[in-house]
Design an enzyme around this catalytic site. Sequence first.
Site, PDB file in Angstrom:
ATOM      1  N   ASP A   1       0.785  -1.164  -0.016  1.00 51.67           N
ATOM      2  CA  ASP A   1       0.128   0.043  -0.032  1.00 51.67           C
ATOM      3  C   ASP A   1       1.058   1.449   0.115  1.00 51.67           C
ATOM      4  OD1 ASP A   1       0.961  -0.112   2.407  1.00 51.67           O
ATOM      5  OD2 ASP A   1      -1.067   0.467   3.486  1.00 51.67           O
ATOM      6  N   SER A   2       2.103   0.991   0.050  1.00 52.43           N
ATOM      7  CA  SER A   2       3.256   2.387  -0.261  1.00 52.43           C
ATOM      8  C   SER A   2       2.807   2.767  -1.558  1.00 52.43           C
ATOM      9  CB  SER A   2       4.446   1.644  -0.183  1.00 52.43           C
ATOM     10  OG  SER A   2       4.728   0.508  -0.976  1.00 52.43           O
TER      11      SER A   2
ATOM     12  N   ASP B   1      -1.184  -6.272  -0.359  1.00 53.96           N
ATOM     13  CA  ASP B   1      -1.039  -5.718   1.010  1.00 53.96           C
ATOM     14  C   ASP B   1      -2.488  -4.992   1.121  1.00 53.96           C
ATOM     15  OD1 ASP B   1       0.001  -4.423   3.187  1.00 53.96           O
ATOM     16  OD2 ASP B   1       1.110  -3.089   2.196  1.00 53.96           O
TER      17      ASP B   1
ATOM     18  N   LYS C   1      -0.977  -9.366   2.985  1.00 60.16           N
ATOM     19  CA  LYS C   1      -0.197  -8.896   4.224  1.00 60.16           C
ATOM     20  C   LYS C   1      -1.382  -7.923   4.891  1.00 60.16           C
ATOM     21  CE  LYS C   1       2.914  -5.821   3.935  1.00 60.16           C
ATOM     22  NZ  LYS C   1       2.308  -4.927   4.773  1.00 60.16           N
TER      23      LYS C   1
ATOM     24  N   GLU D   1      -1.463  -5.297   8.677  1.00 58.75           N
ATOM     25  CA  GLU D   1      -0.579  -4.715   9.901  1.00 58.75           C
ATOM     26  C   GLU D   1      -1.301  -5.197  11.143  1.00 58.75           C
ATOM     27  OE1 GLU D   1       0.112  -0.527   9.038  1.00 58.75           O
ATOM     28  OE2 GLU D   1       0.948  -0.861   6.903  1.00 58.75           O
TER      29      GLU D   1
ATOM     30  N   GLU E   1       9.275  -4.000  10.451  1.00 54.85           N
ATOM     31  CA  GLU E   1       9.827  -2.706   9.869  1.00 54.85           C
ATOM     32  C   GLU E   1      10.389  -1.885  10.888  1.00 54.85           C
ATOM     33  OE1 GLU E   1       6.914  -0.817   7.007  1.00 54.85           O
ATOM     34  OE2 GLU E   1       8.159   0.932   7.113  1.00 54.85           O
TER      35      GLU E   1
HETATM   36  O1  KIV Z   1       3.434  -1.138   1.740  1.00 53.52           O
HETATM   37  C1  KIV Z   1       4.637  -1.369   1.729  1.00 53.52           C
HETATM   38  O2  KIV Z   1       5.469  -1.497   0.550  1.00 53.52           O
HETATM   39  C2  KIV Z   1       5.328  -2.399   2.587  1.00 53.52           C
HETATM   40  C3  KIV Z   1       6.621  -2.550   2.908  1.00 53.52           C
HETATM   41  C4  KIV Z   1       7.376  -1.455   3.315  1.00 53.52           C
HETATM   42  C5  KIV Z   1       6.823  -3.892   3.526  1.00 53.52           C
HETATM   43  O3  KIV Z   1       4.479  -2.552   3.678  1.00 53.52           O
END
Ligand code: KIV
Length: 298
Positions: free
Chosen positions: A64-65, A103, A133, A135, A202
């Site tokens: 989600d970056s 994510d 993934k 959090e 992280e």
């Molecule tokens: O969103 C993302 O790119 C991430 C990585 C930094 C692990 O969660």
Amino acid sequence: MSTVRPVSSNTSQQTAHASRNRVTTLTFRQKKERGEVITMLTAYDYPTAMAVDQAGIDSILVGDSLGMVVLGYENTLSVSMEEMLHHARAVARGAKSALLIGDMPFMSYQVSVEEAVRNAGRFLQQGGMDAVKLEGGRERADAVRAIVGTGIPVMGHLGLTPQSVHQLGGFRAQGKTASAAKRLLEDAQILEDAGAFSLVLESVPARLAELISKKISIPAIGIGAGAGCDGQVLVTHDLLGLFDRFTPRFVKKYANFHAEMSKAFGEYIDDIESKRFPAVEHTVEMTDEEWDEFLRSA
Ligand code: KIV
């Protein structure tokens, strides 16, 4: 719409890695057991996924970056499921071998376990991902258990969890006090017990990340967490120097594509203004006969 990853028939795209076996969650476990390091990068589009995959990466995270490095949001909180799925599909079309992880964006899994399961399923059904993934630690154990219960592999994410940026008071390193470190270790064990196949650590102290990696049987993938983790991940736009707004301290830049792009765009503008582009070799021609006939009829 097909989310099945096709086998490439374009030999010019093939590299030494192109015919390697598909990486799975089992590969992750085996690599940890053998003491082999796991490699992971983010990607958000087809050409980058293709390049990262062909380089031989183990896993691609559609992070989600995306919100920050591609869509220009202030943080990751604005990213929607639709945006994530749109980019996940592009990545799935480009990657042939890497394990693909979607994510889960903010508010796609926090409201209820049911919503978490439904949205996780969308990543596989509509996004072409192999796993998801999310959090958080103990507060996400029920969601992790339920998603895993449907057969969807889940990667956890502990330490600096960007979706909690406001609660954390900024993008700050985590686990730096004895009590915070203890909580992080417990959270890692809780995620493992809930069925996560792996987790991201992280921005946590290197010795804590190493200890956690040793104490859990699932692979811990570090970002800003030192060399003692079972694997490493970076945001590709940071590694390539594509994202110019800021670069976290833990990033190693392997290129400066932002500067390269600015240079190329400047040269393009210059070429047009000075009439060097387009040149003859960039131009389509027609025969004199056709041209004369056209002029007569015009
Ligand atoms: O969103 C993302 O790119 C991430 C990585 C930094 C692990 O969660």
